[in-house]
Motif scaffolding. Structure first.
Motif, PDB file in Angstrom:
ATOM      1  N   LEU A  30       0.724  -1.228   0.120  1.00  0.00           N
ATOM      2  CA  LEU A  30       0.382   0.121   0.134  1.00  0.00           C
ATOM      3  C   LEU A  30       0.868   1.373   0.045  1.00  0.00           C
ATOM      4  O   LEU A  30       0.442   2.343  -0.200  1.00  0.00           O
ATOM      5  N   THR A  31       2.385   1.117   0.150  1.00  0.00           N
ATOM      6  CA  THR A  31       2.735   2.288   0.296  1.00  0.00           C
ATOM      7  C   THR A  31       2.238   3.233  -1.071  1.00  0.00           C
ATOM      8  O   THR A  31       2.588   4.273  -1.031  1.00  0.00           O
ATOM      9  N   LEU A  32       2.640   2.561  -2.460  1.00  0.00           N
ATOM     10  CA  LEU A  32       2.899   3.572  -3.573  1.00  0.00           C
ATOM     11  C   LEU A  32       0.838   3.730  -3.326  1.00  0.00           C
ATOM     12  O   LEU A  32       1.004   5.319  -3.792  1.00  0.00           O
ATOM     13  N   PRO A  33      -0.031   2.946  -3.394  1.00  0.00           N
ATOM     14  CA  PRO A  33      -1.044   4.077  -3.299  1.00  0.00           C
ATOM     15  C   PRO A  33      -1.372   4.575  -2.462  1.00  0.00           C
ATOM     16  O   PRO A  33      -2.131   6.603  -2.026  1.00  0.00           O
ATOM     17  N   ALA A  34      -0.645   4.977  -0.847  1.00  0.00           N
ATOM     18  CA  ALA A  34      -0.578   5.743   0.080  1.00  0.00           C
ATOM     19  C   ALA A  34      -0.201   7.019  -0.567  1.00  0.00           C
ATOM     20  O   ALA A  34      -0.761   7.978  -0.082  1.00  0.00           O
ATOM     21  N   LEU A  35       1.326   6.913  -0.969  1.00  0.00           N
ATOM     22  CA  LEU A  35       1.961   8.202  -1.522  1.00  0.00           C
ATOM     23  C   LEU A  35       0.869   9.050  -3.012  1.00  0.00           C
ATOM     24  O   LEU A  35       1.032  10.325  -2.751  1.00  0.00           O
ATOM     25  N   THR A  36       0.429   8.153  -3.365  1.00  0.00           N
ATOM     26  CA  THR A  36      -0.603   8.911  -4.550  1.00  0.00           C
ATOM     27  C   THR A  36      -1.835  10.362  -3.601  1.00  0.00           C
ATOM     28  O   THR A  36      -1.744  10.873  -4.243  1.00  0.00           O
ATOM     29  N   LEU A  37      -2.196   9.125  -3.030  1.00  0.00           N
ATOM     30  CA  LEU A  37      -3.297   9.476  -1.800  1.00  0.00           C
ATOM     31  C   LEU A  37      -2.791  10.882  -0.508  1.00  0.00           C
ATOM     32  O   LEU A  37      -3.308  11.743  -1.196  1.00  0.00           O
ATOM     33  N   ALA A  38      -1.641  10.840  -0.145  1.00  0.00           N
ATOM     34  CA  ALA A  38      -0.861  12.118   0.491  1.00  0.00           C
ATOM     35  C   ALA A  38      -0.757  12.787  -0.443  1.00  0.00           C
ATOM     36  O   ALA A  38      -0.682  14.271  -0.142  1.00  0.00           O
ATOM     37  N   ILE A  39       0.380  12.452  -1.165  1.00  0.00           N
ATOM     38  CA  ILE A  39       1.381  13.800  -2.400  1.00  0.00           C
ATOM     39  C   ILE A  39       0.048  15.017  -2.456  1.00  0.00           C
ATOM     40  O   ILE A  39       0.205  15.614  -3.026  1.00  0.00           O
ATOM     41  N   GLY A  40      -0.461  14.340  -3.269  1.00  0.00           N
ATOM     42  CA  GLY A  40      -2.203  15.487  -3.744  1.00  0.00           C
ATOM     43  C   GLY A  40      -2.714  16.104  -3.510  1.00  0.00           C
ATOM     44  O   GLY A  40      -2.700  17.252  -3.230  1.00  0.00           O
ATOM     45  N   ALA A  41      -2.362  15.909  -1.688  1.00  0.00           N
ATOM     46  CA  ALA A  41      -3.227  16.591  -0.786  1.00  0.00           C
ATOM     47  C   ALA A  41      -2.040  17.771   0.429  1.00  0.00           C
ATOM     48  O   ALA A  41      -2.375  18.765   1.344  1.00  0.00           O
ATOM     49  N   LEU A  42      -0.577  17.008  -0.096  1.00  0.00           N
ATOM     50  CA  LEU A  42       0.616  17.956   0.674  1.00  0.00           C
ATOM     51  C   LEU A  42       0.298  19.516   0.741  1.00  0.00           C
ATOM     52  O   LEU A  42       0.737  20.425   1.607  1.00  0.00           O
ATOM     53  N   ALA A  43       0.012  20.369  -0.502  1.00  0.00           N
ATOM     54  CA  ALA A  43       0.100  21.646  -0.564  1.00  0.00           C
ATOM     55  C   ALA A  43      -1.450  22.003   0.227  1.00  0.00           C
ATOM     56  O   ALA A  43      -0.855  23.141   0.568  1.00  0.00           O
ATOM     57  N   ILE A  44      -2.316  21.740   0.594  1.00  0.00           N
ATOM     58  CA  ILE A  44      -3.257  22.168   1.166  1.00  0.00           C
ATOM     59  C   ILE A  44      -3.159  22.276   2.714  1.00  0.00           C
ATOM     60  O   ILE A  44      -2.854  23.217   3.386  1.00  0.00           O
ATOM     61  N   VAL A  45      -2.057  21.302   3.314  1.00  0.00           N
ATOM     62  CA  VAL A  45      -1.733  20.644   4.480  1.00  0.00           C
ATOM     63  C   VAL A  45      -0.956  21.855   5.103  1.00  0.00           C
ATOM     64  O   VAL A  45      -0.925  22.255   6.166  1.00  0.00           O
ATOM     65  N   SER A  46       0.296  21.665   4.158  1.00  0.00           N
ATOM     66  CA  SER A  46       1.071  22.427   3.848  1.00  0.00           C
ATOM     67  C   SER A  46       1.352  24.184   4.091  1.00  0.00           C
ATOM     68  O   SER A  46       2.276  24.897   4.791  1.00  0.00           O
ATOM     69  N   ARG A  47       0.907  24.827   3.203  1.00  0.00           N
ATOM     70  CA  ARG A  47       0.037  25.849   2.657  1.00  0.00           C
ATOM     71  C   ARG A  47      -0.566  26.124   4.235  1.00  0.00           C
ATOM     72  O   ARG A  47      -0.568  27.383   4.906  1.00  0.00           O
ATOM     73  N   VAL A  48      -1.730  25.437   4.780  1.00  0.00           N
ATOM     74  CA  VAL A  48      -2.233  26.108   5.912  1.00  0.00           C
ATOM     75  C   VAL A  48      -1.228  26.173   6.943  1.00  0.00           C
ATOM     76  O   VAL A  48      -1.319  27.290   7.506  1.00  0.00           O
ATOM     77  N   THR A  49      -0.620  25.381   7.228  1.00  0.00           N
ATOM     78  CA  THR A  49       0.804  25.388   8.377  1.00  0.00           C
ATOM     79  C   THR A  49       1.246  26.373   8.415  1.00  0.00           C
ATOM     80  O   THR A  49       1.574  27.255   9.352  1.00  0.00           O
TER      81      THR A  49
END
Length: 316
Positions: free
Chosen positions: A179-198
């Motif tokens: 599940l590592t690659l699928p989890a990375l695919t899900l997470a990378i797309g949302a990194l910008a939102i969380v990192s920018r809010v942080t």
């Protein structure tokens, strides 16, 4: 206590409305469910059609059909699948753990990566590191998840052969690896939102009075960031992380399809293609419930994590 009861009551009302919309949307979908239930066109006799309609309550008004379906859902009976000829609850029981494992894995990666990058960008604000993080995460978020998934499979699974091409593994460490690659695919797309809010939340805290007071006492900058800036930023960060995690359930549709994972997302795609209405209704209802549960839990926990929120609500 009263706030929690109001929030739960609102959630139940929203759930009733959402479930009716889901059911009515399937009722209005093109095609007659009877043709899919009977299957062989040679069996489409008036007697057979009437029998199937009566068996599945299709000869009753929409509200009556919804009542039969909702009454069963409350007791755990989601109906029978048109395609698999099995109880939908049994199908979901086999698929839900895989999807929840994928979302949980992606959530850990998202929280660590998104918050970590946001903190680094805030601390290095205005510098090349800040620009690189903002630009890189924005670029990553602009890539569709199915394109990103195909690229990861082509590089790490096909070319380097570090990960399996498809499947969710057999369990334990094998499942985590698969599940590592699928989890990375899900997470990378949302990194910008969380990192920018942080980043934005921390930048606002840097100019606050209590942070200036902490600096005036001679406290080292790393302790100022950890104990004052980051601590005061947790409210917006946790809220955004929760919203992203809740939306990940729907995001598994594309990811599970790309990676050949037998989860809820791929089940929804198959059910839509085969007009398996009971499965479609149940999966959509599951996604709605998962989203509502996550957001409600976070809404109830935020005043505990940040007492200022509770004080603000009381003063308002």
């Amino acid at each position: 206590m009263a706030r929690a009861l109001r929030r739960i009551g609102g959630m139940l009302l929203t759930l009733v409305i959402a479930s009716f919309i889901i059911f009515a949307a399937m009722y209005a979908a093109p095609g007659d469910p009877v043709t899919f239930l009977i299957g062989n066109p040679e069996n489409l006799t008036p007697e057979r059609i009437a029998s199937v309609r009566e068996q599945y309550h299709l000869d009753e008004p929409l509200l009556a059909q919804y009542w039969h379906w909702a009454s069963g859902v409350v007791t755990g009976d989601f109906g029978r699948s048109f395609q698999y000829h099995q109880p939908v609850s049994d199908i979901l029981a086999a698929r839900v753990p895989i999807t929840l494992s994928l979302v949980a894995y992606a959530s850990v990666l998202l929280a660590i990566g998104g918050i970590g990058l946001g903190v680094l960008a805030a601390v290095r604000r205005g510098k090349p590191v800040d620009t690189a993080i903002v630009g890189g995460t924005t670029l990553a978020a602009s890539v569709p998840s199915f394109v990103l998934g195909i690229a990861l499979v082509a590089l790490f699974a096909v070319q380097l052969r570090w990960f399996p091409v498809a499947g969710a593994g057999s369990g334990g460490a094998d499942r985590v690896w698969a599940l590592t690659l699928p989890a990375l695919t899900l997470a990378i797309g949302a990194l910008a939102i969380v990192s920018r809010v942080t980043r934005q939340s921390m930048i606002e805290q840097f100019s606050s009075e209590h942070v200036e007071a902490a600096r005036a006492t001679g406290l080292a900058e790393r302790f100022v960031v950890r104990d004052h800036v980051l601590r005061g930023s947790w409210g917006p960060i946790i809220t955004m992380v929760a919203l992203v995690i809740a939306s990940m359930i729907a995001g598994t549709v594309a990811v599970e399809t790309v990676f050949g994972i037998s989860g809820v997302g791929s089940l929804l795609v198959d059910a839509i293609n085969t007009h398996d209405f009971p499965v479609v209704q149940s999966v959509l209802l599951f996604m709605v419930i998962a989203y509502m549960v996550v957001t409600t839990v976070v809404d109830l926990l935020l005043p505990v994590l940040d007492p200022r929120i509770n004080r603000t609500a009381v003063s308002a």
